[in-house]
Write a protein that holds these residues in place. Structure first.
Motif, PDB file in Angstrom:
ATOM      1  N   VAL A  19      24.496  23.428 -51.428  1.00 17.15           N
ATOM      2  CA  VAL A  19      24.283  24.070 -52.727  1.00 17.15           C
ATOM      3  C   VAL A  19      23.180  25.103 -52.559  1.00 17.15           C
ATOM      4  O   VAL A  19      22.095  24.793 -52.066  1.00 17.15           O
ATOM      5  CB  VAL A  19      23.874  23.042 -53.813  1.00 17.15           C
ATOM      6  CG1 VAL A  19      23.640  23.754 -55.156  1.00 17.15           C
ATOM      7  CG2 VAL A  19      24.947  21.971 -53.967  1.00 17.15           C
ATOM      8  N   GLN A  20      23.487  26.330 -52.970  1.00 20.81           N
ATOM      9  CA  GLN A  20      22.529  27.423 -52.809  1.00 20.81           C
ATOM     10  C   GLN A  20      22.186  27.966 -54.192  1.00 20.81           C
ATOM     11  O   GLN A  20      23.075  28.297 -54.977  1.00 20.81           O
ATOM     12  CB  GLN A  20      23.191  28.512 -51.971  1.00 20.81           C
ATOM     13  CG  GLN A  20      22.211  29.513 -51.435  1.00 20.81           C
ATOM     14  CD  GLN A  20      22.917  30.533 -50.554  1.00 20.81           C
ATOM     15  OE1 GLN A  20      23.963  30.247 -49.962  1.00 20.81           O
ATOM     16  NE2 GLN A  20      22.375  31.725 -50.491  1.00 20.81           N
ATOM     17  N   SER A  21      20.880  28.038 -54.493  1.00 18.16           N
ATOM     18  CA  SER A  21      20.470  28.571 -55.792  1.00 18.16           C
ATOM     19  C   SER A  21      19.172  29.330 -55.613  1.00 18.16           C
ATOM     20  O   SER A  21      18.228  28.803 -55.010  1.00 18.16           O
ATOM     21  CB  SER A  21      20.291  27.428 -56.782  1.00 18.16           C
ATOM     22  OG  SER A  21      19.710  27.925 -57.968  1.00 18.16           O
ATOM     23  N   GLY A  22      19.088  30.542 -56.130  1.00 17.75           N
ATOM     24  CA  GLY A  22      17.924  31.375 -55.872  1.00 17.75           C
ATOM     25  C   GLY A  22      17.819  31.533 -54.370  1.00 17.75           C
ATOM     26  O   GLY A  22      18.807  31.785 -53.692  1.00 17.75           O
ATOM     27  N   GLY A  23      16.641  31.313 -53.811  1.00 24.01           N
ATOM     28  CA  GLY A  23      16.525  31.405 -52.358  1.00 24.01           C
ATOM     29  C   GLY A  23      16.614  30.054 -51.669  1.00 24.01           C
ATOM     30  O   GLY A  23      16.332  29.936 -50.479  1.00 24.01           O
ATOM     31  N   THR A  24      17.002  29.005 -52.419  1.00 20.02           N
ATOM     32  CA  THR A  24      16.938  27.645 -51.875  1.00 20.02           C
ATOM     33  C   THR A  24      18.322  27.123 -51.482  1.00 20.02           C
ATOM     34  O   THR A  24      19.297  27.341 -52.193  1.00 20.02           O
ATOM     35  CB  THR A  24      16.338  26.693 -52.941  1.00 20.02           C
ATOM     36  OG1 THR A  24      15.034  27.165 -53.261  1.00 20.02           O
ATOM     37  CG2 THR A  24      16.240  25.282 -52.438  1.00 20.02           C
ATOM     38  N   ARG A  25      18.362  26.428 -50.316  1.00 19.74           N
ATOM     39  CA  ARG A  25      19.620  25.803 -49.897  1.00 19.74           C
ATOM     40  C   ARG A  25      19.384  24.326 -49.669  1.00 19.74           C
ATOM     41  O   ARG A  25      18.515  23.955 -48.886  1.00 19.74           O
ATOM     42  CB  ARG A  25      20.096  26.405 -48.572  1.00 19.74           C
ATOM     43  CG  ARG A  25      20.408  27.865 -48.658  1.00 19.74           C
ATOM     44  CD  ARG A  25      20.890  28.339 -47.320  1.00 19.74           C
ATOM     45  NE  ARG A  25      22.289  28.670 -47.396  1.00 19.74           N
ATOM     46  CZ  ARG A  25      23.118  28.705 -46.368  1.00 19.74           C
ATOM     47  NH1 ARG A  25      22.701  28.356 -45.180  1.00 19.74           N
ATOM     48  NH2 ARG A  25      24.366  29.064 -46.517  1.00 19.74           N
ATOM     49  N   SER A  53      18.539  26.956 -41.855  1.00 24.24           N
ATOM     50  CA  SER A  53      18.543  27.599 -43.171  1.00 24.24           C
ATOM     51  C   SER A  53      18.491  26.582 -44.317  1.00 24.24           C
ATOM     52  O   SER A  53      18.357  26.952 -45.477  1.00 24.24           O
ATOM     53  CB  SER A  53      19.793  28.466 -43.323  1.00 24.24           C
ATOM     54  OG  SER A  53      20.938  27.628 -43.470  1.00 24.24           O
ATOM     55  N   VAL A  54      18.603  25.287 -44.001  1.00 21.95           N
ATOM     56  CA  VAL A  54      18.610  24.262 -45.051  1.00 21.95           C
ATOM     57  C   VAL A  54      17.175  23.860 -45.387  1.00 21.95           C
ATOM     58  O   VAL A  54      16.386  23.553 -44.500  1.00 21.95           O
ATOM     59  CB  VAL A  54      19.425  23.029 -44.587  1.00 21.95           C
ATOM     60  CG1 VAL A  54      19.328  21.898 -45.604  1.00 21.95           C
ATOM     61  CG2 VAL A  54      20.872  23.413 -44.338  1.00 21.95           C
ATOM     62  N   ASP A  55      16.819  23.892 -46.679  1.00 22.59           N
ATOM     63  CA  ASP A  55      15.449  23.554 -47.089  1.00 22.59           C
ATOM     64  C   ASP A  55      15.241  22.053 -47.257  1.00 22.59           C
ATOM     65  O   ASP A  55      14.156  21.548 -47.011  1.00 22.59           O
ATOM     66  CB  ASP A  55      15.126  24.253 -48.413  1.00 22.59           C
ATOM     67  CG  ASP A  55      15.135  25.764 -48.249  1.00 22.59           C
ATOM     68  OD1 ASP A  55      14.342  26.259 -47.439  1.00 22.59           O
ATOM     69  OD2 ASP A  55      15.971  26.433 -48.894  1.00 22.59           O
ATOM     70  N   PHE A  78      16.494  21.743 -38.199  1.00 23.45           N
ATOM     71  CA  PHE A  78      16.140  21.491 -39.604  1.00 23.45           C
ATOM     72  C   PHE A  78      14.725  20.927 -39.665  1.00 23.45           C
ATOM     73  O   PHE A  78      14.364  20.041 -38.902  1.00 23.45           O
ATOM     74  CB  PHE A  78      17.139  20.493 -40.198  1.00 23.45           C
ATOM     75  CG  PHE A  78      16.722  19.909 -41.515  1.00 23.45           C
ATOM     76  CD1 PHE A  78      16.762  20.677 -42.673  1.00 23.45           C
ATOM     77  CD2 PHE A  78      16.284  18.590 -41.609  1.00 23.45           C
ATOM     78  CE1 PHE A  78      16.385  20.131 -43.899  1.00 23.45           C
ATOM     79  CE2 PHE A  78      15.903  18.043 -42.815  1.00 23.45           C
ATOM     80  CZ  PHE A  78      15.956  18.818 -43.962  1.00 23.45           C
ATOM     81  N   SER A  79      13.885  21.445 -40.596  1.00 19.76           N
ATOM     82  CA  SER A  79      12.500  20.950 -40.625  1.00 19.76           C
ATOM     83  C   SER A  79      12.058  20.544 -42.025  1.00 19.76           C
ATOM     84  O   SER A  79      10.869  20.425 -42.301  1.00 19.76           O
ATOM     85  CB  SER A  79      11.558  22.026 -40.071  1.00 19.76           C
ATOM     86  OG  SER A  79      11.689  23.207 -40.854  1.00 19.76           O
ATOM     87  N   GLY A  80      13.009  20.321 -42.931  1.00 21.02           N
ATOM     88  CA  GLY A  80      12.644  19.931 -44.304  1.00 21.02           C
ATOM     89  C   GLY A  80      12.636  18.422 -44.498  1.00 21.02           C
ATOM     90  O   GLY A  80      12.637  17.660 -43.539  1.00 21.02           O
ATOM     91  N   LYS A  81      12.626  18.003 -45.772  1.00 19.44           N
ATOM     92  CA  LYS A  81      12.622  16.577 -46.084  1.00 19.44           C
ATOM     93  C   LYS A  81      14.032  16.077 -46.391  1.00 19.44           C
ATOM     94  O   LYS A  81      14.885  16.850 -46.810  1.00 19.44           O
ATOM     95  CB  LYS A  81      11.767  16.323 -47.332  1.00 19.44           C
ATOM     96  CG  LYS A  81      10.275  16.422 -47.073  1.00 19.44           C
ATOM     97  CD  LYS A  81       9.526  16.109 -48.337  1.00 19.44           C
ATOM     98  CE  LYS A  81       8.016  16.174 -48.082  1.00 19.44           C
ATOM     99  NZ  LYS A  81       7.263  16.033 -49.323  1.00 19.44           N
ATOM    100  N   VAL A  82      14.234  14.767 -46.180  1.00 21.30           N
ATOM    101  CA  VAL A  82      15.488  14.126 -46.571  1.00 21.30           C
ATOM    102  C   VAL A  82      15.164  13.167 -47.715  1.00 21.30           C
ATOM    103  O   VAL A  82      14.436  12.194 -47.526  1.00 21.30           O
ATOM    104  CB  VAL A  82      16.104  13.331 -45.391  1.00 21.30           C
ATOM    105  CG1 VAL A  82      17.399  12.656 -45.829  1.00 21.30           C
ATOM    106  CG2 VAL A  82      16.349  14.236 -44.192  1.00 21.30           C
TER     107      VAL A  82
END
Ligand SMILES: [Zn+2]
Length: 465
Positions: A19-25, A53-55, A78-82
């Motif tokens: 899901v992509q919204s604004g600059g967030t994926r 590219s996944v936040d 990937f370096s974001g949170k789950v």
């Protein structure tokens, strides 16, 4: 807003939606594909999108077709949170570790053969280090709490009643002053399943992404009919000293069965015959179940407080070592052996089938969904000779199917879920079903709600909202 479907679109496995919204994926689920080996292999080596590219990831539940590609995501940058419920985090820990171990041993086995033929080495999709890299990013959330994922993106998890910790995920994304709400069901459970609470009523949403595993059929068997069938089977097993082999997923299904069989013994409907849970994974998963009574329904909670451990009894034996497992081959019945995998695609249940399937006294009890091209499906379809470890093997044991024990909502449950969303959503995407099931559910939703735009997305497709 854009949504793209990179798996479990016109198929049941490999759940991955971006899901992509604004600059967030954000990524909803990151599952492994299962099924035909070559095809699954290709789909598991490429995620379908850029991992970097996944936040953030939001995980609906721990089943491997929803969580199994998470370590590959970490491996690819990937370096974001789950975000997930705490129970899902603990279960996913156990399952991903096991998945890495299975891949390493499968590859070692295949490579031994391939090397002799001078072919290139296969590599696992990920290893134990990749698993640790992703589990270190797990961020546990509580059911119903609204939490920020990014500055203009909030989310909440709602009990899906499918396996311990399972959730439907609601995303609220604000862009150019207006907020769009997406609800993703993950896998939906049913009312009155053992252990778990009923699925929570759906919160309002503009866009619904709904599963459709049983989109074209009903679980016609009542609870009472299933109990009667179990009673007859056990009586038969006692009279003929049969082994009852039950292929079952180690996580969820096995614990449900243990609770269900215990209740039947307590009601005096079946004899307390020895029940062997032959799976080190099932034992570890059962320990996770014990740690999360906050996910139990009232009845299970009562058993926990009045009778102690809901997963133990003097006739229930957890088998972990290979030697103990092999001893079960020579054991005479009556007994029940519960072993993974649930669709007979691998694991210890194959050894039990190999030893028991040619004896007409024995029984194979099928309690879960069997996907196309699996050994489990062949058994359900009544094949008289089935391949076990590549060897055509005559089947003389009787195969008995339980339809009433599924952990998935059926067609009526799914339609009731859509009906319960008020006001009616503008758009519905139907995912996580074989094509026939998804299309059938989509047609039923269109008939009931002509104003909803219902789409069965193609794999790899992107939709502008
Ligand atoms: Zn599931």
């Amino acid at each position: 807003m854009k949504i793209s479907f990179h798996g479990a679109a016109r198929s049941v496995t490999g759940s991955r939606h971006v899901v992509q919204s604004g600059g967030t994926r954000v990524l909803l689920d990151c599952g492994l594909f299962q099924g035909r080996r070559q095809e699954a292999d290709r789909k598991n080596r490429t995620l379908g999108f850029e991992a970097k590219s996944v936040d953030a990831v939001l995980l609906s539940h721990a089943h491997i077709d929803h969580s199994g590609a998470l370590p590959a995501l970490a491996k690819q940058g990937f370096s974001g949170k789950v975000y997930l419920t705490r129970a899902t985090g603990d279960l996913a820990d156990v399952m991903l570790e096991d998945s890495a171990r299975i891949q390493e041993s499968d590859c070692a086995y295949v490579n031994k053969k391939e090397r002799r033929r001078g072919k290139a080495c296969r590599r696992p999709y990920y290893d134990a280090d990749d698993v640790r890299a992703i589990t270190g990013r797990f961020t546990g959330v509580r059911y119903d709490d609204v939490f920020p994922v990014r500055p203009r993106l909030k989310a909440s998890f709602h009990d899906a009643g499918h396996i311990l910790g399972s959730a439907a995920i609601r995303l609220m994304a604000t862009a150019s002053g207006s907020t769009t709400t997406v609800l993703f069901t993950g896998d939906l459970g049913r009312k009155q399943m053992p252990i778990l609470r009923d699925p929570a009523p759906p919160p309002p949403c503009d866009v619904l992404i709904i599963e459709s595993t049983y989109g074209d059929r009903l679980h016609s068997e009542t609870e009472e009919a299933a109990k009667q069938k179990a009673q007859d089977l056990v009586a038969h097993a006692v009279a003929h000293r049969s082994k009852i082999i039950v292929p079952a997923f180690a996580v969820g299904r096995t614990q449900d069965l243990v609770m269900w069989l215990k209740a039947l013994v307590k009601e005096g409907r079946i004899a307390p015959l020895p029940i062997y849970i032959d799976s080190p994974m099932a034992l570890r998963a059962t320990e996770v179940f014990r740690r999360h009574p906050e996910c139990y329904d009232e009845q299970t909670y009562r058993i926990l407080t009045s009778e102690g451990d809901p997963f133990m009894a003097r006739y229930i034996h957890y088998v972990t070592s290979v030697q103990e497992s092999q001893k079960l081959n020579n054991l005479s019945g009556p007994c029940v052996i519960i072993a993974a995998s649930g669709m007979c695609e691998g694991g210890r249940v194959l050894h039990h089938l190999k030893h028991a399937i040619s004896d007409e006294a024995n029984i194979i009890a099928i309690v879960g969904f069997q996907a196309e091209h699996t050994l489990g499906r062949k058994l359900v379809e009544g094949w008289e000779t089935v391949p076990i470890f590549g060897v055509p093997t005559p089947r003389r044991a009787q195969v008995v199917r339980f339809n009433g024990l599924s952990a998935h909502a059926d067609r009526d449950d799914l339609l009731a879920y859509v009906r319960a969303i008020q006001p009616t959503p503008a758009k519905v995407f139907v995912v996580h079903g074989e094509e026939k099931q998804s299309c059938s559910l989509a047609a039923a939703i269109r008939t009931e709600h002509p104003r909803i735009d219902v789409v069965v997305p193609e794999p790899g497709s992107t939709h502008d909202l």
